[in-house]
Design an enzyme around this catalytic site. Sequence first.
Site, PDB file in Angstrom:
ATOM      1  N   SER A  70       0.816  -1.207   0.000  1.00 49.21           N
ATOM      2  CA  SER A  70       0.000   0.000   0.000  1.00 49.21           C
ATOM      3  C   SER A  70       0.855   1.264   0.000  1.00 49.21           C
ATOM      4  CB  SER A  70      -0.948   0.007   1.197  1.00 49.21           C
ATOM      5  OG  SER A  70      -0.236   0.238   2.388  1.00 49.21           O
ATOM      6  N   LYS A 127       0.940   4.364   6.831  1.00 49.34           N
ATOM      7  CA  LYS A 127       0.330   5.252   5.844  1.00 49.34           C
ATOM      8  C   LYS A 127       0.916   6.656   5.968  1.00 49.34           C
ATOM      9  CE  LYS A 127      -2.865   2.472   4.076  1.00 49.34           C
ATOM     10  NZ  LYS A 127      -2.269   1.286   4.697  1.00 49.34           N
TER      11      LYS A 127
END
Lengths: 205, 205
Positions: free
Chosen positions: A124, A160
């Site tokens: 990701s 993230k």
Amino acid sequence: MLTERQQQLLEFLKEYHTNNGLMPSTREIQEFFGFASQTAAVSHLRALEKKGVIQKVPGKARALVFPEQLDREEIVDVPIYGQIAAGMASETEQANEGCLSIDIASLGVPRSAKTFALKVRGDSMIDAHIMSGDCVILELKEPRRGDIVAALIDGETTLKRYVINDGMPYLQAENELYPDLVPVRELVIQGVMVALLRRGEGMVA
Amino acid sequence: MLTERQQQLLEFLKEYHTNNGLMPSTREIQEFFGFASQTAAVSHLRALEKKGVIQKVPGKARALVFPEQLDREEIVDVPIYGQIAAGMASETEQANEGCLSIDIASLGVPRSAKTFALKVRGDSMIDAHIMSGDCVILELKEPRRGDIVAALIDGETTLKRYVINDGMPYLQAENELYPDLVPVRELVIQGVMVALLRRGEGMVA
DNA sequence: AATTGTTGTTGTCTTTCAGTAAGCATATGA
DNA sequence: TCATATGCTTACTGAAAGACAACAACAATT
């Protein structure tokens, strides 16, 4: 440069040091090599010092130093707590999966910083060039906008980018295929990424 | 857990150790803190040992060890020779720009391996997720097909993927914008990439 | 009220340990 | 061939350094 015997001596010094955390005395060297005199050990040490592979501090006991060790920066042990996006629900659960010893200067963090490491799983963050299998080193501190963080969002930990929009912090993946994560209930930042270590033979794409 | 005084003592031990590469004697501790007796130092050390932050080897001089240091793997010093694609024409020219100390286990290389590091400049390997500014750690060994290598090709050093096609080795960039490099005269492999370290606050894209 | 931990003191004793002097045999290079 | 490095030996010295005994004041528990 070193003779056979001197090499053996140096080997012994290193081995003794890594095993015991301190240097052997001349008499211990004598005993190990079966010398009848400690002077033999002393003269060997003198030879090693003249050749620059060790340094002696006169008058002090067991005072041998490897020169490299001296101008080395301080080494910190960064514990690897586990894989990211997998478990680590509670902060106290420290599934210590080994350690990463590295000099503090290479990380660019203050000496007082609390650091830990996590192994990345998933892609990701691939657009930030963080691959699956990479080891990210995180520092416990307040995130600034744009930082890459490990965060506990609604019960799960992920790596993230930390973004603030309209005063509202949320998490952004660095991969078009992944959606932004806006916290429903809670957003707990567990660490801010300060370094990354990719290792092993798996450099093949 | 530790008292104020014990913290001070531990601090002194660490500082003395990093400065001198060996531990202070009880009398040196005494002198530093201005104790009238060395027994004060001894009892403090005993307290620290009971609390597990140091270990003593009875009967031996300056025989204090930090437990973490003992189960630590061996630390190697990887010299940083310079920037890739910039200079480093000759192998002996070692513009040592600092050092990277890391435990050998984290790198996954044998203890005997000769390693060095180079700072990457440019984005020709961006598709292999190697960014400009990254520090690549290389080992001196024979490359296998598919390895990422630092190579001297026709007089210039670059980081590329090592590919063999029809028995002909050449270098391939991991960026569509860059062409393959087929050696005209010579192709000298300087090292095979075994690890990568990205550091600093520059984690912001 | 009694115990234990912290932070010290004055001593003394003994071992560990580095350092030196003097000597000898074998290599290695100038 | 003469000097220098290596690789040892025996014997001795003195400082460095750990270890222990006994005591004392003060906190924090139990």
